[in-house]
Every structure is written in C-alpha cells, then in structure tokens.
Write an enzyme that holds these catalytic residues in place. Structure first.
Site, PDB file in Angstrom:
ATOM      1  N   ASP A 115       0.807  -1.225   0.000  1.00 36.09           N
ATOM      2  CA  ASP A 115       0.000   0.000   0.000  1.00 36.09           C
ATOM      3  C   ASP A 115       0.841   1.277   0.000  1.00 36.09           C
ATOM      4  O   ASP A 115       0.372   2.328  -0.420  1.00 36.09           O
ATOM      5  CB  ASP A 115      -0.939   0.012   1.222  1.00 36.09           C
ATOM      6  CG  ASP A 115      -0.196  -0.223   2.548  1.00 36.09           C
ATOM      7  OD1 ASP A 115       1.040  -0.410   2.510  1.00 36.09           O
ATOM      8  OD2 ASP A 115      -0.835  -0.231   3.615  1.00 36.09           O
ATOM      9  N   HIS A 116       2.091   1.202   0.426  1.00 41.28           N
ATOM     10  CA  HIS A 116       2.918   2.405   0.542  1.00 41.28           C
ATOM     11  C   HIS A 116       3.636   2.754  -0.770  1.00 41.28           C
ATOM     12  O   HIS A 116       3.527   3.858  -1.278  1.00 41.28           O
ATOM     13  CB  HIS A 116       3.983   2.222   1.636  1.00 41.28           C
ATOM     14  CG  HIS A 116       3.471   2.385   3.034  1.00 41.28           C
ATOM     15  ND1 HIS A 116       2.526   1.559   3.577  1.00 41.28           N
ATOM     16  CD2 HIS A 116       3.785   3.263   4.011  1.00 41.28           C
ATOM     17  CE1 HIS A 116       2.276   1.942   4.827  1.00 41.28           C
ATOM     18  NE2 HIS A 116       3.031   2.971   5.114  1.00 41.28           N
TER      19      HIS A 116
ATOM     20  N   ARG B  10       9.283   2.673  11.353  1.00 37.15           N
ATOM     21  CA  ARG B  10      10.314   2.244  10.393  1.00 37.15           C
ATOM     22  C   ARG B  10      11.635   1.929  11.096  1.00 37.15           C
ATOM     23  O   ARG B  10      12.253   2.785  11.713  1.00 37.15           O
ATOM     24  CB  ARG B  10      10.489   3.287   9.285  1.00 37.15           C
ATOM     25  CG  ARG B  10      10.986   4.644   9.717  1.00 37.15           C
ATOM     26  CD  ARG B  10      10.909   5.647   8.587  1.00 37.15           C
ATOM     27  NE  ARG B  10       9.520   5.989   8.331  1.00 37.15           N
ATOM     28  CZ  ARG B  10       9.092   7.193   7.931  1.00 37.15           C
ATOM     29  NH1 ARG B  10       9.950   8.159   7.694  1.00 37.15           N
ATOM     30  NH2 ARG B  10       7.815   7.421   7.738  1.00 37.15           N
TER      31      ARG B  10
ATOM     32  N   SER C 126       6.797   7.052  13.137  1.00 36.46           N
ATOM     33  CA  SER C 126       6.611   5.763  12.480  1.00 36.46           C
ATOM     34  C   SER C 126       7.372   4.630  13.153  1.00 36.46           C
ATOM     35  O   SER C 126       8.209   4.844  14.031  1.00 36.46           O
ATOM     36  CB  SER C 126       7.060   5.867  11.029  1.00 36.46           C
ATOM     37  OG  SER C 126       8.432   5.588  10.940  1.00 36.46           O
TER      38      SER C 126
ATOM     39  N   ARG D 138      -0.397  12.557  10.122  1.00 39.11           N
ATOM     40  CA  ARG D 138       0.759  13.330  10.578  1.00 39.11           C
ATOM     41  C   ARG D 138       0.986  14.510   9.660  1.00 39.11           C
ATOM     42  O   ARG D 138       0.842  14.382   8.450  1.00 39.11           O
ATOM     43  CB  ARG D 138       2.026  12.464  10.514  1.00 39.11           C
ATOM     44  CG  ARG D 138       1.857  11.194  11.229  1.00 39.11           C
ATOM     45  CD  ARG D 138       3.139  10.376  11.266  1.00 39.11           C
ATOM     46  NE  ARG D 138       3.014   9.478  12.377  1.00 39.11           N
ATOM     47  CZ  ARG D 138       3.375   8.205  12.384  1.00 39.11           C
ATOM     48  NH1 ARG D 138       3.952   7.690  11.326  1.00 39.11           N
ATOM     49  NH2 ARG D 138       3.194   7.473  13.446  1.00 39.11           N
TER      50      ARG D 138
ATOM     51  N   ASP E 132       3.966  -1.341  11.359  1.00 41.82           N
ATOM     52  CA  ASP E 132       3.515  -0.001  11.002  1.00 41.82           C
ATOM     53  C   ASP E 132       2.926   0.608  12.258  1.00 41.82           C
ATOM     54  O   ASP E 132       2.182  -0.051  12.994  1.00 41.82           O
ATOM     55  CB  ASP E 132       2.461  -0.058   9.894  1.00 41.82           C
ATOM     56  CG  ASP E 132       2.190   1.337   9.359  1.00 41.82           C
ATOM     57  OD1 ASP E 132       2.767   1.708   8.327  1.00 41.82           O
ATOM     58  OD2 ASP E 132       1.421   2.080  10.010  1.00 41.82           O
TER      59      ASP E 132
HETATM   60  C1  MIC Z   1       4.060   6.366   8.361  1.00 43.59           C
HETATM   61  O1  MIC Z   1       2.869   6.671   8.410  1.00 43.59           O
HETATM   62  O2  MIC Z   1       4.979   7.109   8.744  1.00 43.59           O
HETATM   63  C2  MIC Z   1       4.421   4.994   7.814  1.00 43.59           C
HETATM   64  C3  MIC Z   1       5.065   5.198   6.509  1.00 43.59           C
HETATM   65  O3  MIC Z   1       3.253   4.236   7.615  1.00 43.59           O
HETATM   66  C4  MIC Z   1       5.342   4.316   8.822  1.00 43.59           C
HETATM   67  C5  MIC Z   1       5.925   3.051   8.374  1.00 43.59           C
HETATM   68  C6  MIC Z   1       7.077   3.216   7.421  1.00 43.59           C
HETATM   69  O4  MIC Z   1       7.869   4.136   7.558  1.00 43.59           O
HETATM   70  O5  MIC Z   1       7.175   2.369   6.526  1.00 43.59           O
HETATM   71  C7  MIC Z   1       4.677   4.049  10.168  1.00 43.59           C
HETATM   72  O6  MIC Z   1       3.779   4.775  10.552  1.00 43.59           O
HETATM   73  O7  MIC Z   1       5.105   3.152  10.893  1.00 43.59           O
HETATM   74 FE1  SF4 Z   2      -0.071   4.770   5.149  1.00 41.06          FE
HETATM   75 FE2  SF4 Z   2       1.267   5.444   7.353  1.00 41.06          FE
HETATM   76 FE3  SF4 Z   2      -0.223   7.231   6.051  1.00 41.06          FE
HETATM   77 FE4  SF4 Z   2      -1.400   5.292   7.339  1.00 41.06          FE
HETATM   78  S1  SF4 Z   2      -0.162   6.883   8.221  1.00 41.06           S
HETATM   79  S2  SF4 Z   2      -1.897   6.001   5.294  1.00 41.06           S
HETATM   80  S3  SF4 Z   2       0.001   3.605   7.033  1.00 41.06           S
HETATM   81  S4  SF4 Z   2       1.622   6.221   5.288  1.00 41.06           S
END
Ligand code: MIC
Ligand code: SF4
Length: 646
Positions: free
Chosen positions: A64-65, A541, A539, A379, A119
């Site tokens: 999805d990313h 990550r 996140s 965010r 995630d």
């Molecule tokens: C995000 O919303 O920052 C992400 C991208 O979903 C991250 C995960 C990632 O960095 O792959 C998260 O929230 O954990």
């Molecule tokens: Fe995707 Fe992270 Fe954004 Fe949710 S917050 S939509 S998991 S990138």
C-alpha cells in the site's frame, strides 16, 4: 477489583512477566501484518531465522505504501513480497486493494486477539476490540516465527465518553481534542481504553479512526470494547462468526481517567506542523487553501467518503482547490460506486486516486509552494508532504469537504443541515486482490523472486568494550523518524537496500550527516547523536535505526525516547541512553568528542549509571535502563545475532 479490557486481553496472552505497569512482559501474538515499505526488510529478517512457515494464526503482507512505480524497484519489491507470502503461508494483499489498516479492519480484525504490525498505525484494529500494536520489522519477524512480543506493561488510561457528537463533528475531532490535551508525548507508556455510554454512538470505523490517532499521542495502543456495534460491523463484513462480546468490568480500575462530553466538542484542526498543534477550525477559518485530500488509514472509510459525496451532491469544489480522494480500500471504492455516491464525488469536481497511502507518505500529492494543504491524514510533520517548507493541516472529512467547496478553511457547520448517511447492512465484499496462503506442500516449492535492489542485510558487530567517538549531531525535542529517515518517492523505494538508503539519514537536518558518519566509521570511531524529549516519535520504520547503525551510529543520548524507535535501536545494537540530569543536554554540542569506557562490562554487570567523558567539558552521567533481554541484544550487536547465538 474489576479489570480493564486491555488487561484481560493481555492476561489471556501473557507468556511471561507480571502485568504491573513498567515491568517487562511477553505476550503471544495471534496475527501479524506488514506493509511493503517495512515488509521487505521484515521478510529478509524472517528468512534469516530459517523457518519453513509462519507460526501465527494469521499473517498478512500488504502492498500500500510504495505503489508509485517510477522504475523497477517498487515493482520488484511487490514480486518479492508476493513470492515470500506464497512461500511462507502468508496472505497477500495486492497493490490497489487498499491501506493495510483499513483492509485489516474490514477482513481480519478479531475482538480479543492480538495483532503486531510493522507499522505504527496498527492500533487502528483496536476499533474492533483487539490489542493491536505497532513495532519494528524485526519484532514482527520474530512474532511470525512464533516468538512472543516483549514490551513494558503500559498504564491503562481510561477515556470515558459520554453524550453524542453534534452534527458535522466527527471521530477525528475526538482524537484532535485528545491530542490537544495529551500532546504528542502524553500517552507514552500507556494504552488508551475507551468506555462509557458515548462508545455506543460510534461505529467501528469511527472507533478505528480514534485508535489510529492514539499513535500520534505516543500510546502503545488504543482499544474499544466489542459490543453490538462491533457485531453489526463484522456481520456487514460477512464475519459475524468472529464476534465475541468483550468489555471492561463495571468497576474496572484505570490508572488514570479522562472524561469527554462528546456533545461539547466542535470541529478542530491540527495546524502546521505537528499533530498536537490543535485549534478550533473557526479560529483558522477564512485562510485560502490550495489542496485538500481525504484519505489515509485514519479517515478514508465508506462513511468518511459518503459525507464527502453528500456534500458534493449539493455543491461543487471551488475552482482554486485541488480536491483529492484516496479511498481507503477497494471495498470502500466498490461500495461508493454501488451507492451511487462515487458519481457525486466525480461530478462535484474531485480528483480520484487509487487506494493506498499515496501522499500521506510523500508518494506524490506534494502541495504547491507557500500554500495551505488540508488533509485527513495522520501526521503533518515538517516536510513529510514532499514540499519544504509545507503548511499542512490535519482535519476531519467534514472540515475537508466544507473547505473544498468554499476554497478557504471552513467550519463545516456553516453548510447547514447535516446530510443523512446510511451505511449498508451488508458491504459488497470483493477479495480478489487478497490472496490466501498456499497449502504447506505447495508452498515449499515456491521460489522467492529477488530484484537487484533487494540487498541482503550486512553483519552487525557486537558492542566493543569502550566506545570512543564524536557526537556529530544534536537535535531538539520531538524529533520524528521522518527527520531521521525521510520517506517520499525518491527514498522509499530504497527500503530493501540498506547501503543506498543510509545515504539519506538526517538529510533534511544535516545534508552531510551520512558522509561525516561514514568517515568516522572508517576511522574506527563511534558516531553519537544527542536528542531531546520523545526522540524518534512517529513511524515504526526500523530503517531509522538500521540505516544510522550501518553508518556507524552506536549511541544516542536523549531526554526520553519514543517506544518503537527505542526498541528498534536496541534491536540493531544502538545504545539508547537517557540523561541522568536533563540539564546536561545543554552541555553537549555537536562536534564534541566522547569516551564511554568499559561500556560492555557495565552492560554485562547490569550497571544502570553510565559515565560519559566529554573532551574539554568533563563527565556527565546517563541512565542505561535495560531489561536483561535488551542488554543481551545490545551486547550481541543486534537481535538477529542474539537469535542466532541462541
Ligand atoms: C508512516 O505513516 O509514517 C508509515 C510510513 O506508515 C510508517 C511506516 C514506514 O515508515 O514504513 C509508520 O507509521 O510506521
Ligand atoms: Fe499509510 Fe502510514 Fe499514512 Fe497510514 S499513516 S496512510 S500507514 S503512510
């Protein structure tokens, strides 16, 4: 004394430890989820463990990313992930099927179960009465291997809801209200458990929105009871057999309680550039807006898009606004079409995208220069949108669509009567993009497909006796993982290639960070970083730990750490030390040389107080607050080394 719901579920999954706040506990994990940006690494790690098949009740790999395929990299990752899923008994959600958290809520979330996801917004499934926790990829790999998940028992913060939301005020506003009270660090070390008569006024996707945004407060997870509303949701998904009624005892004892009268809330927004910079929408009203997006795992459910459709039945999008829709899932999209709501969305002047994270993680949809962008995302950390500087506000779908038709930030109550919205009793369910696991015999024959961008993990050396090096960077409070390891269309495709992605660490804070760090590493010196409060928020990550480690970072000293980032640092052998005296933060400058003598022996002996000598400035002390398991992991150089040793 009565028990909270979170306590009951944790108790039924407890493998070791005591359910006393602050104590380390280990819990059995029933389900896991990964997404493609963290998943490739998590599966590379799972492979090194060397098992034949996952040991969970259910594991799902979502794409999805990284669904922007500007070259072979993301496309190769998708094929790698699909072949791994086939090989190891994992469900695979193909690109286009939707955002992991939305799809998981629809198809797999089960009251009373535990879910670990790579995630940070995994707690979304708490809307369906489960304990769902975000973690680094390696922790999820371990859970897939049947290992328990270790965490410190959180405090349980009861959120007592009563009354009913006024028209045009929605679940997002409840979360924004809490963010205004708790800030981005107020729920650190806590589970937010919702209870009280107001709970019954919220549907499961609304509860999920609230649980999702608990992550922005630093919560370990958030949870709602499982009641007749949960039953109707599961029934509408054809999954009523998954229902069990669950709630806290009447006389449950919470560690703390916050009360919210839902009828008193009004439309709120998080102003640039932090989710807790909350104001009333009417205070910001009238500012011109260039871009508005309804989407993300927080707010792109069917109800969220139905309200948009209803407004656009009456009004058109303002000509100066680019109004974009990122549906949460294929299911949401199909149901919108069936209800004829998609027609109003299109006719009203929206720009519709495929289901996925898209602009929420900077994969396209960057806003124009010096212009306001309103988003129903999770965010608004600085620069996350892809434009620097950016002016991103977080709002509800109601505020988003009202502002879209007016062209300026608008309190949605100005639109008059709230439209009537009816959700279907039974959703149209289409699982063709959701591939079930293969039977074991067939799975064993599957070959894993690796593209050239999928680079195996390097070895991580154990902790040396002394750490001698330089603090090459000092940062302030609330540094996010987006600062440490930025995402976006250029960097995200490098998630399976550690040497390449490492070049981008702290890029927007100090463009020379990677170069400086590698030079020190080559000289055999340790790289140190100094941080403020809540270091590493945001996140899950693990690249925000893994990539700095690759560059030679061995120690971070901060006033406090965010939970997932701290675990990721430990998992990859970086020492997260906390200032004994927070004032010492002011003593260290970037460029200061340090020596931590006998750190290895100190950890072996379980010493808590660590002396750090700073050249020309004397010594300071830091706290090494680690469990035995954490100490062993840092000593071994990484959790993978430790797992191999054992
Ligand atoms: C995000 O919303 O920052 C992400 C991208 O979903 C991250 C995960 C990632 O960095 O792959 C998260 O929230 O954990
Ligand atoms: Fe995707 Fe992270 Fe954004 Fe949710 S917050 S939509 S998991 S990138």
């Amino acid at each position: 004394m009565g028990l909270t719901l979170a306590y009951k579920i944790l108790e039924s999954h407890l493998v070791s430890g005591k359910l006393v706040p602050g104590e380390e506990i280990a819990i059995k994990i029933d389900q896991t989820l990964t997404q493609d940006a963290t998943g490739t690494m998590a599966y590379l790690e799972f492979e090194t463990i060397g098992l034949n098949r996952v040991k969970t009740e259910l594991s799902v790999s979502y794409v999805d990313h990284n669904i922007l395929q500007t070259d072979f990299k993301n496309a190769d990752d998708h094929r790698f992930l699909q072949s791994v899923a086939k090989r190891y008994g994992i469900w695979f959600s193909k690109p286009g099927n939707g955002i992991c958290h939305q799809v998981h809520l629809e198809r797999f979330a089960k009251p009373g179960k535990t879910l670990l996801g790579s995630d940070s917004h995994t707690p979304t499934a708490g809307g369906c009465g489960m304990i769902a926790i975000g973690a680094g990829g390696l922790d999820v790999a371990m859970a897939m291997a049947g290992q328990p998940f270790y965490l410190r028992m959180p405090k349980i913060l009861g959120v007592y809801l009563y009354g009913k939301l006024q028209p045009w005020v929605s679940a997002r506003d409840i979360a924004l209200y809490l963010l205004s009270k708790l800030t981005v660090k107020g729920a650190l070390g806590k589970i937010l458990e919702y209870f009280g008569p107001g709970v019954k006024t919220l549907t499961v996707p609304e509860r999920a929105t609230i649980c999702n945004l608990g992550t922005e407060m630093g919560a370990t997870t958030s949870i709602f009871p499982s009641d007749e509303i949960t039953y109707s949701w599961l029934k509408a998904q054809g999954r009523e057999k998954d229902f069990v009624a669950l709630s806290a005892d009447e006389d449950a004892k919470y560690d703390e309680i916050i009360e919210i009268d839902l009828s008193k809330l009004e439309p709120l927004c998080a102003c640039p550039s932090s989710p807790d910079n909350v104001k009333k929408v009417k205070e910001e009203a009238g500012k011109p807006v260039a871009q508005i997006i309804v989407g993300s795992c927080a707010n792109s459910s069917l109800k969220d898009l139905l309200i948009v459709a209803k407004v656009l039945e009456k009004y058109k999008v303002h000509p100066d606004v680019c109004f974009e829709i990122n549906p949460g899932s294929l299911q949401v999209l199909e149901n919108l079409v069936a209800l004829s709501a998609f027609k109003s969305i299109l006719e009203g002047g929206s720009r519709v995208h495929q289901s996925g994270c898209l602009g929420c993680i900077g994969m396209g949809q960057a806003p124009p220069t010096n212009a306001i962008s309103l988003r129903t995302f999770t965010r608004n950390f600085p620069g996350r949108s892809g434009t620097i500087p950016d002016f991103v506000y977080l709002v509800s779908p109601e505020t988003a669509v009202a502002s879209a038709v007016k062209g300026v930030i608008t309190d949605p109550r100005e639109l008059g009567e709230y439209p009537k919205i009816e959700l279907p009793e039974k959703f149209i369910i289409n699982d063709t993009l959701l591939l079930p696991p293969l039977p074991e015999e067939e799975a064993k024959k599957v070959k894993i497909i690796r593209g050239p961008n999928i680079v195996p993990l390097p070895a991580f050396d154990p902790l040396p006796e002394d750490l001698k090096g330089i603090f090459i960077l000092k940062v302030e409070d609330n540094i996010t993982t987006d600062h440490i390891m930025p995402a976006g269309a250029q960097i995200l495709p490098l998630r399976s290639n550690l040497p390449a992605i490492s070049q981008h660490v702290y890029k927007n804070v100090d463009p020379d960070f990677a170069k400086k760090a590698l030079e020190l590493k080559e000289q055999g010196l340790a790289v140190g970083i100094v941080g403020g409060e809540n270091y590493g928020q945001g996140s899950s990550r693990e690249h925000a730990a893994l990539a700095p480690r690759y560059l030679g970072v061995r120690v971070k000293i901060a006033k406090s750490f965010a939970r997932i980032h701290r675990s990721n640092l430990i998992n990859f052998g970086i020492l997260p030390l906390v200032f004994e005296n927070p004032e010492d933060y002011n003593k260290i400058e970037s460029g200061d040389k340090f020596v931590i003598k006998n750190i290895k022996s100190a950890l072996v002996n379980g010493e808590r107080r660590i002396k750090i000598e700073i050249e020309g400035k004397g010594e300071i002390f830091a706290i090494a607050e680690f469990t035995e398991r954490e100490r062993n992991c840092i000593l071994a150089g990484s959790l993978l080394n430790l797992a191999k040793e054992n």
